[in-house]
Design a protein around this motif. Sequence first.
Motif, short mmCIF file in Angstrom:
data_model
loop_
_atom_site.label_atom_id
_atom_site.label_comp_id
_atom_site.label_asym_id
_atom_site.label_seq_id
_atom_site.Cartn_x
_atom_site.Cartn_y
_atom_site.Cartn_z
N VAL A 165 68.71 15.64 18.69
CA VAL A 165 68.65 16.92 19.42
C VAL A 165 70.03 17.20 20.00
O VAL A 165 70.65 16.30 20.62
CB VAL A 165 67.60 16.85 20.54
CG1 VAL A 165 67.56 18.17 21.31
CG2 VAL A 165 66.24 16.51 19.97
N THR A 210 65.32 15.90 11.93
CA THR A 210 64.23 14.91 11.95
C THR A 210 64.18 14.22 10.60
O THR A 210 64.19 14.89 9.55
CB THR A 210 62.87 15.58 12.23
OG1 THR A 210 62.61 16.55 11.23
CG2 THR A 210 62.87 16.25 13.60
N LEU A 262 60.67 15.07 19.24
CA LEU A 262 61.46 16.29 19.41
C LEU A 262 61.31 16.84 20.82
O LEU A 262 62.30 17.23 21.46
CB LEU A 262 61.04 17.33 18.37
CG LEU A 262 61.76 18.68 18.42
CD1 LEU A 262 63.26 18.51 18.21
CD2 LEU A 262 61.17 19.62 17.37
N ARG A 263 60.08 16.88 21.29
CA ARG A 263 59.84 17.37 22.65
C ARG A 263 60.54 16.48 23.68
O ARG A 263 61.22 16.97 24.60
CB ARG A 263 58.34 17.43 22.90
CG ARG A 263 57.96 17.91 24.30
CD ARG A 263 56.44 17.97 24.44
NE ARG A 263 55.82 16.70 24.14
CZ ARG A 263 55.75 15.67 25.01
NH1 ARG A 263 56.28 15.79 26.23
NH2 ARG A 263 55.16 14.55 24.67
N LYS A 264 60.36 15.16 23.48
CA LYS A 264 60.98 14.23 24.44
C LYS A 264 62.50 14.26 24.34
O LYS A 264 63.22 14.16 25.36
CB LYS A 264 60.46 12.82 24.18
CG LYS A 264 58.98 12.66 24.48
CD LYS A 264 58.49 11.26 24.14
CE LYS A 264 57.01 11.10 24.47
NZ LYS A 264 56.50 9.75 24.09
N GLN A 323 57.06 12.99 15.03
CA GLN A 323 58.31 13.74 15.06
C GLN A 323 58.28 14.83 16.12
O GLN A 323 59.26 15.04 16.85
CB GLN A 323 58.59 14.34 13.67
CG GLN A 323 58.95 13.30 12.62
CD GLN A 323 59.08 13.90 11.24
OE1 GLN A 323 58.71 15.05 11.02
NE2 GLN A 323 59.60 13.11 10.29
N GLN A 324 57.16 15.55 16.21
CA GLN A 324 57.05 16.60 17.21
C GLN A 324 57.12 16.03 18.63
O GLN A 324 57.75 16.62 19.53
CB GLN A 324 55.73 17.37 17.01
CG GLN A 324 55.69 18.21 15.75
CD GLN A 324 56.73 19.32 15.77
OE1 GLN A 324 57.00 19.93 16.81
NE2 GLN A 324 57.37 19.55 14.62
N ASP A 325 56.48 14.86 18.81
CA ASP A 325 56.52 14.23 20.13
C ASP A 325 57.94 13.81 20.49
O ASP A 325 58.42 14.02 21.63
CB ASP A 325 55.59 13.02 20.13
CG ASP A 325 55.50 12.36 21.50
OD1 ASP A 325 55.16 13.05 22.48
OD2 ASP A 325 55.79 11.15 21.58
N THR A 329 64.35 16.82 23.47
CA THR A 329 64.83 18.06 24.09
C THR A 329 64.90 17.89 25.61
O THR A 329 65.90 18.28 26.27
CB THR A 329 63.91 19.22 23.72
OG1 THR A 329 63.87 19.37 22.30
CG2 THR A 329 64.41 20.52 24.33
N GLU A 330 63.87 17.30 26.19
CA GLU A 330 63.88 17.06 27.64
C GLU A 330 64.98 16.09 28.04
O GLU A 330 65.68 16.27 29.06
CB GLU A 330 62.51 16.52 28.07
CG GLU A 330 61.37 17.52 27.87
CD GLU A 330 60.03 16.90 28.19
OE1 GLU A 330 59.99 15.69 28.50
OE2 GLU A 330 59.00 17.63 28.13
#
Length: 505
Positions: free
Chosen positions: A164, A147, A45-47, A41-43, A49-50
Amino acid sequence: MNSSLQLKLLAGFMLVITATLGIVLGGISMFIKDQILAGKQQDLLRKGTELAHVVQNFQDESGSLEQLGDFLTNADQYLDARIWVLDKSHQIVAMSGRHMPGNRPHESGFGPGNHGPMGGGMGLQPMGGMRALINELDPVYSGQVVTKTMEQPYYGEKMVVVAVPIKNQADGSVIGAVLLNAPVTGINEFMQRVYYYVGVGGIVALLLALLVANRLTRAIVRPLKSMEKTAESLAKGDYTTRVTVTSSDEVGRLGHALNALAQDLANYMTEVEKAEKLRRDFVANVSHELRTPLTVIQGYTEALLDGTASDSTQTTKYLSIMREETIRLERLVKDLLDLSRLQSETVAWHVESIPLPAIAGSVVHILQQSAAQKNITLHLAVEDIISNILGNGDRLTQLLLILLDNALKYTPNNGHITLSITQEQDSVILAVADSGTGISLEDLPYIWDRFYKVDKSHSRSESGAGLGLAIAKQIIERHQAKAEISSQIGQGTTFTIRFPLQENL
């Protein structure tokens, strides 16, 4: 029963170990899965956002999203996620197309020609389960990140879904959302491998636990079996069996306690057997000592009654013998009663400070005539300073009479007897030494016993019934004194008695 106890212990241990191992391994597996999902989920989320910034820039530069689908399809390969782009009216305006079957948009209500405010797109309309999914994304349009791990209705499989918001760079308002859908198939495959290795490790751990538990239960049950055998032996009267103790824990202490019990029972039974033997011997000796004078009295009485003793001389002789036997009986009964009173701890006696030399002088004076009849030298030797002892004067007189009377009986004519009194640091020592016949080594341990006689024939001599030294022993013990005997055949015997001083009592 022992075997069932071991099985019960083993089953209990294995049940606890299995439950504990299952809980621990289950918890570890859940933790690993949660960590993997959280990492995924964190991965995403980061992707996401980008990607939201990329989509916003793409919109600003091109003013249209017509080419966004190809971009998303290319990005899908690198993100390992299926990408959707939604506008602010919850309409899907673009998605990574390589995951879309040719007829799927129309079947799901996503028709062409519906373009939202963000520009041209696929215009897919949410229907059924898709509507419910998109409705759950409402917090995204408030600027929040969503998420979830859920069953994705469009793709028909469980996925990690991350939404996001896409914000306007000018005023920060939400103008759409990027939705990343990552299948959990890879996670499930990884967890299956985890479960496999955890299961194998758990089985190995259970086997090791079984071996350890079996050894532990045997170590517990083995001494219990030994204790059972020992208890059975004790119940059958065998007090020699002992438990083999190999540990210092509670089981080991129980084994020591059982061994101590066996030892105590053995000692007790030894004392019981000894007491029973003494009782039998006592009855036999009393019967013997009573039978002889009674037989004599009965015989002479019958002789007087039937006229066998016709003349006065013979009658006088018979009556004299009967009187002597009566006196012997009286003395025997008196000694038995005296011994019984001395052995009874409940019978109190008067105790006072006693000058032992004074009592010794009186007894020697009493027996001087008897000694003179056998031409025996009776000598009293006393040190200059002798402390008083705490005791009973009558009983001490009786003790000296017994010891000196025995010395006179067993000392031949022209012999000598010495009564000496000396003092050491903590005791007053009284010694009676004679030059008599002596006592053999095998007889010495038994001379204090009731009715014991060095003369095994129990001859009717002046040696008496064998109660004198038994009475003397009781008097010595009641005065908390210690007695020693030394003797040599043909050279004489010495009785040594150590009385504690008053201040040591």
